[in-house]
Write a protein that holds these residues in place. Sequence first.
Motif, PDB file in Angstrom:
ATOM      1  N   PHE A 164      14.477  17.001  28.200  1.00 36.89           N
ATOM      2  CA  PHE A 164      13.846  18.294  28.471  1.00 36.89           C
ATOM      3  C   PHE A 164      14.260  18.865  29.829  1.00 36.89           C
ATOM      4  CE2 PHE A 164      10.775  16.093  25.630  1.00 36.89           C
ATOM      5  CZ  PHE A 164      10.913  16.939  24.546  1.00 36.89           C
ATOM      6  N   GLU A 165      14.466  18.026  30.807  1.00 42.47           N
ATOM      7  CA  GLU A 165      14.803  18.507  32.146  1.00 42.47           C
ATOM      8  C   GLU A 165      16.135  19.266  32.146  1.00 42.47           C
ATOM      9  OE1 GLU A 165      15.344  16.890  36.744  1.00 42.47           O
ATOM     10  OE2 GLU A 165      14.804  15.497  35.126  1.00 42.47           O
ATOM     11  N   THR A 166      17.120  18.743  31.412  1.00 40.94           N
ATOM     12  CA  THR A 166      18.422  19.414  31.354  1.00 40.94           C
ATOM     13  C   THR A 166      18.317  20.754  30.633  1.00 40.94           C
ATOM     14  OG1 THR A 166      19.533  17.262  31.326  1.00 40.94           O
ATOM     15  CG2 THR A 166      20.823  19.163  30.646  1.00 40.94           C
ATOM     16  N   ILE A 167      17.514  20.813  29.577  1.00 42.07           N
ATOM     17  CA  ILE A 167      17.307  22.099  28.882  1.00 42.07           C
ATOM     18  C   ILE A 167      16.734  23.122  29.852  1.00 42.07           C
ATOM     19  CG2 ILE A 167      16.040  23.265  27.054  1.00 42.07           C
ATOM     20  CD1 ILE A 167      16.076  20.661  25.489  1.00 42.07           C
ATOM     21  N   ALA A 168      15.706  22.725  30.605  1.00 40.13           N
ATOM     22  CA  ALA A 168      15.082  23.652  31.569  1.00 40.13           C
ATOM     23  C   ALA A 168      16.078  24.095  32.628  1.00 40.13           C
ATOM     24  CB  ALA A 168      13.879  22.983  32.213  1.00 40.13           C
ATOM     25  N   ARG A 169      16.880  23.153  33.139  1.00 43.71           N
ATOM     26  CA  ARG A 169      17.835  23.493  34.199  1.00 43.71           C
ATOM     27  C   ARG A 169      18.870  24.496  33.693  1.00 43.71           C
ATOM     28  NH1 ARG A 169      22.227  20.483  35.591  1.00 43.71           N
ATOM     29  NH2 ARG A 169      21.350  18.613  34.645  1.00 43.71           N
ATOM     30  N   ARG A 170      19.342  24.321  32.479  1.00 40.88           N
ATOM     31  CA  ARG A 170      20.332  25.257  31.941  1.00 40.88           C
ATOM     32  C   ARG A 170      19.697  26.606  31.597  1.00 40.88           C
ATOM     33  NH1 ARG A 170      24.266  21.155  28.465  1.00 40.88           N
ATOM     34  NH2 ARG A 170      25.199  20.238  30.317  1.00 40.88           N
ATOM     35  N   PHE A 171      18.428  26.598  31.217  1.00 41.42           N
ATOM     36  CA  PHE A 171      17.712  27.863  31.011  1.00 41.42           C
ATOM     37  C   PHE A 171      17.645  28.633  32.331  1.00 41.42           C
ATOM     38  CE2 PHE A 171      14.429  30.859  30.170  1.00 41.42           C
ATOM     39  CZ  PHE A 171      14.328  30.992  28.804  1.00 41.42           C
ATOM     40  N   PHE A 172      17.351  27.927  33.412  1.00 39.61           N
ATOM     41  CA  PHE A 172      17.250  28.577  34.722  1.00 39.61           C
ATOM     42  C   PHE A 172      18.624  29.030  35.231  1.00 39.61           C
ATOM     43  CE2 PHE A 172      13.312  25.786  35.424  1.00 39.61           C
ATOM     44  CZ  PHE A 172      12.492  26.757  34.878  1.00 39.61           C
ATOM     45  N   ASP A 173      19.697  28.367  34.776  1.00 32.57           N
ATOM     46  CA  ASP A 173      21.041  28.843  35.140  1.00 32.57           C
ATOM     47  C   ASP A 173      21.226  30.296  34.701  1.00 32.57           C
ATOM     48  OD1 ASP A 173      21.784  26.470  36.278  1.00 32.57           O
ATOM     49  OD2 ASP A 173      22.868  25.720  34.536  1.00 32.57           O
ATOM     50  N   VAL A 174      20.688  30.634  33.535  1.00 34.16           N
ATOM     51  CA  VAL A 174      20.802  32.002  33.012  1.00 34.16           C
ATOM     52  C   VAL A 174      19.862  32.947  33.754  1.00 34.16           C
ATOM     53  CG1 VAL A 174      20.505  33.461  30.974  1.00 34.16           C
ATOM     54  CG2 VAL A 174      21.535  31.193  30.745  1.00 34.16           C
ATOM     55  N   THR A 175      18.577  32.577  33.858  1.00 35.15           N
ATOM     56  CA  THR A 175      17.605  33.484  34.473  1.00 35.15           C
ATOM     57  C   THR A 175      17.910  33.716  35.949  1.00 35.15           C
ATOM     58  OG1 THR A 175      16.098  31.611  34.847  1.00 35.15           O
ATOM     59  CG2 THR A 175      15.797  32.901  32.830  1.00 35.15           C
ATOM     60  N   ASN A 176      18.476  32.726  36.618  1.00 38.04           N
ATOM     61  CA  ASN A 176      18.844  32.926  38.031  1.00 38.04           C
ATOM     62  C   ASN A 176      19.927  33.987  38.163  1.00 38.04           C
ATOM     63  OD1 ASN A 176      17.013  31.027  38.901  1.00 38.04           O
ATOM     64  ND2 ASN A 176      18.507  29.355  39.015  1.00 38.04           N
ATOM     65  N   GLN A 177      20.883  33.993  37.223  1.00 39.92           N
ATOM     66  CA  GLN A 177      21.940  35.011  37.262  1.00 39.92           C
ATOM     67  C   GLN A 177      21.387  36.410  37.007  1.00 39.92           C
ATOM     68  OE1 GLN A 177      25.817  34.143  35.515  1.00 39.92           O
ATOM     69  NE2 GLN A 177      25.162  32.041  35.145  1.00 39.92           N
ATOM     70  N   LEU A 178      20.263  36.481  36.298  1.00 44.25           N
ATOM     71  CA  LEU A 178      19.623  37.772  36.050  1.00 44.25           C
ATOM     72  C   LEU A 178      18.686  38.168  37.184  1.00 44.25           C
ATOM     73  CD1 LEU A 178      18.717  37.327  32.260  1.00 44.25           C
ATOM     74  CD2 LEU A 178      20.699  38.498  33.236  1.00 44.25           C
ATOM     75  N   GLY A 179      18.541  37.298  38.187  1.00 44.30           N
ATOM     76  CA  GLY A 179      17.659  37.589  39.303  1.00 44.30           C
ATOM     77  C   GLY A 179      16.194  37.368  38.989  1.00 44.30           C
ATOM     78  N   LEU A 180      15.889  36.568  37.963  1.00 42.19           N
ATOM     79  CA  LEU A 180      14.513  36.327  37.552  1.00 42.19           C
ATOM     80  C   LEU A 180      14.048  34.955  38.051  1.00 42.19           C
ATOM     81  CD1 LEU A 180      14.685  37.599  33.860  1.00 42.19           C
ATOM     82  CD2 LEU A 180      13.899  38.842  35.877  1.00 42.19           C
ATOM     83  N   ASN A 181      12.864  34.927  38.629  1.00 45.38           N
ATOM     84  CA  ASN A 181      12.255  33.682  39.101  1.00 45.38           C
ATOM     85  C   ASN A 181      11.278  33.212  38.031  1.00 45.38           C
ATOM     86  OD1 ASN A 181      11.296  31.533  40.577  1.00 45.38           O
ATOM     87  ND2 ASN A 181      10.011  32.781  41.928  1.00 45.38           N
TER      88      ASN A 181
END
Length: 406
Positions: A164-181
Amino acid sequence: MQKVLVVDDDGLVRKLVCRALSSEYEILTAANGAEGLDKATTENPDFVLLDVEMPGMNGFEVCERLKQNPATQDKPVLFLSGLSGIQQRMLGYEKGAADFLVKPFEASELLAKLRLLGQFKRDREQLDQKARHASATALTAMRGSSELGLAIQFIEATYNVTDFETIARRFFDVTNQLGLNCALMFRTRGGPNFFSAKGAVSPLEKEVISTLYDAGVRFNDFGHRTQINYSRVALLIKNMPMDDPQAYGRYKDFLPTMLGSTDAKVKALNTEMALVEQTRNLTQSFNVVRETLVQVGANLQSSQSEVLNLLETTIQGLDQRIPTLGLDEDQEKYLINTLDGALLSSQRIIDGGESARAAFQTVCRLLEHLADRQNKLLHEVVQEEKTLHSSGAPEDREISSDVELF
């Protein structure tokens, strides 16, 4: 009423222009170039009528400065000149003028020129508006394509992920590029797991996410935050652009694509973990039952052997003692037959026990075979996951915004 600024050093010309245009326009006048530049900036006229030949700053210089100033560069300029040569017209065009009128002129001709310039101005504004709209549409389409590409990369990058941790980290890879916290909650077999793109998830934040999740509403907007809930996933966006309806709508359309894929992945991992746990428990149960049956069989064999040995020893002792007991022949014969019958019955019981022990051994072998198959299946599942993980996308590969869809 539209405004017309008349810049001419000839007072008579200014009066003639005012008389010709006053019925349809508000007229502003300036006697020289410097005054004309000042009024063009402060009064914001719709059109500028500009004399070419003026003392000090001529009309061409005034026009050039008007076009260099962002506040006045879009004002249509109509030159008024007693010179009608092609060179003058070309120079006026080069400086940015929209039209050229030769003195002397008729009032109707001047009105016609201004009406034409008005239509030209309206057409240009419409074209500018369409261009801006087309540019915004193209930009939105490019952003949408880029975001769709990010979603595709995310789905590919998490296809073989086993935690689950890797799924979350890769999800945040996308949202970080969109400028979303963002923060995520996964509903797993072991309970809720929380992850944050920045720092840790505070106890109050966990409570808020859980409460909104339990409310059962797909989208929750509060302040500058939005939470999107799926069956096994909840996403809290802490800086949703509420003041930008276009971006807000785009994110609410885009993020569910990733959340749907994440929800399916969490379900698959939960199912996989349940099967692995069940396989391990079943294997353990098989081993326990097999060991118990082996022990029961061994105890039964030991007990039967002890009983048989005891009977044989007792009969041998009686065979030696019977002649000394003073029994008649019939009594001795009866006693010996009875003991022999008991020995034969005991032997049959022991033989039956041997059959039971053989059945126990068969069951034990079957349980051992089933346990081996369960262990082999578990090993194959684990090895397959390792192989898929190693042959898939590297775990530390970043999801890039440079996407080619076609």
